[in-house]
Design a protein around this motif. Structure first.
Motif, PDB file in Angstrom:
ATOM      1  N   ASP A 183       0.844  -1.208   0.000  1.00  0.00           N
ATOM      2  CA  ASP A 183       0.000   0.000   0.000  1.00  0.00           C
ATOM      3  C   ASP A 183       0.874   1.251   0.000  1.00  0.00           C
ATOM      4  OD1 ASP A 183      -2.307  -1.515   0.103  1.00  0.00           O
ATOM      5  OD2 ASP A 183      -2.590  -1.299   2.264  1.00  0.00           O
ATOM      6  N   MET A 184       1.907   1.234   0.821  1.00  0.00           N
ATOM      7  CA  MET A 184       2.800   2.394   0.936  1.00  0.00           C
ATOM      8  C   MET A 184       3.617   2.589  -0.337  1.00  0.00           C
ATOM      9  SD  MET A 184       3.995   1.672   4.876  1.00  0.00           S
ATOM     10  CE  MET A 184       4.989   3.147   5.069  1.00  0.00           C
ATOM     11  N   VAL A 185       4.083   1.483  -0.924  1.00  0.00           N
ATOM     12  CA  VAL A 185       4.859   1.581  -2.155  1.00  0.00           C
ATOM     13  C   VAL A 185       3.994   2.110  -3.294  1.00  0.00           C
ATOM     14  CG1 VAL A 185       6.086   0.245  -3.916  1.00  0.00           C
ATOM     15  CG2 VAL A 185       6.506  -0.209  -1.497  1.00  0.00           C
ATOM     16  N   VAL A 186       2.786   1.599  -3.410  1.00  0.00           N
ATOM     17  CA  VAL A 186       1.864   2.079  -4.451  1.00  0.00           C
ATOM     18  C   VAL A 186       1.614   3.574  -4.281  1.00  0.00           C
ATOM     19  CG1 VAL A 186      -0.537   1.993  -5.248  1.00  0.00           C
ATOM     20  CG2 VAL A 186       0.739  -0.126  -4.917  1.00  0.00           C
ATOM     21  N   ALA A 187       1.358   3.998  -3.045  1.00  0.00           N
ATOM     22  CA  ALA A 187       1.111   5.424  -2.792  1.00  0.00           C
ATOM     23  C   ALA A 187       2.337   6.256  -3.150  1.00  0.00           C
ATOM     24  CB  ALA A 187       0.741   5.625  -1.323  1.00  0.00           C
TER      25      ALA A 187
END
Length: 202
Positions: A183-187
């Motif tokens: 989730d953090m990488v995508v964001a």
């Protein structure tokens, strides 16, 4: 008992077996003596098929990178954007867990100036291109693509290394934590695609 019909490819495959059997340290611990023992021959006999341990390690790494590239390509077919990034990261993690020794071999960057690394450079470029193609789905500007490739790779690799090394001993679900990381990488990748991130006015 010696194996009949040894060839360069056969020696590389035996080396991969040695690496797999050695677990996470299998690639680091690879020696000609171990491969020779598996082949049932004396170590000097291997020099008919490979020039040196360094050459053999390079060949194992090339095979491993091709494997990982194929896994990533298969995972991202028909996917785009965040869905493709998650699928690629999960494929990398799955490969690392199933083949920790081979995964370690994929982390050796080829020398950009060494002629002996020509094939390794070509294979590495193909692997990077899978990631670049996936990241294009986020609309990244050209000058941010390599930043994003490195960020994605290092994030997933760091998690995987900690997981393989027994670094996650708390009771909370590791799969859930990996999902949070993604989730953090995508964001983060999405933020790089924003005009302000590229140095342009909003």
């Amino acid at each position: 008992m010696p194996r009949a019909g040894l060839s360069h490819d056969a020696v590389v495959r035996l080396a991969v077996e040695v690496v797999d059997e050695g677990g996470a340290s299998g690639f680091a611990d690879l020696t000609l003596a171990k491969v020779a023992a598996k082949a049932g021959v004396a170590a000097p006999s291997l020099y008919k098929h490979v020039g040196s341990l360094a050459d053999l390690r390079r060949d194992v790494a090339v095979l491993a990178v091709r494997d990982l590239t194929a896994a990533g390509t298969a995972a991202t077919v028909g996917r785009a954007g965040a869905d493709a990034l998650r699928a690629l990261a999960e494929a990398w993690r799955r490969y690392a867990v199933e083949h920790p020794g081979r995964y370690a071999a994929t982390q050796i960057g080829p020398d950009p100036d060494d002629p002996a690394d020509a094939v390794a450079r070509e294979v590495a470029a193909e692997s990077v291109q899978v990631v670049v193609s996936m990241l294009r789905g986020f609309g990244l500007p050209d000058d941010r693509v390599i930043d994003a490739v490195r960020a994605v790779r290092s994030s997933v690799h760091g998690f995987v290394q900690l997981e393989l090394g027994g670094g996650f001993r708390m009771r909370e679900d590791v799969d859930r934590s990996f999902g949070v990381l993604l989730d953090m990488v995508v964001a983060g990748v999405a933020a790089l695609a924003e005009p302000a991130a590229a140095g342009s006015p909003r």
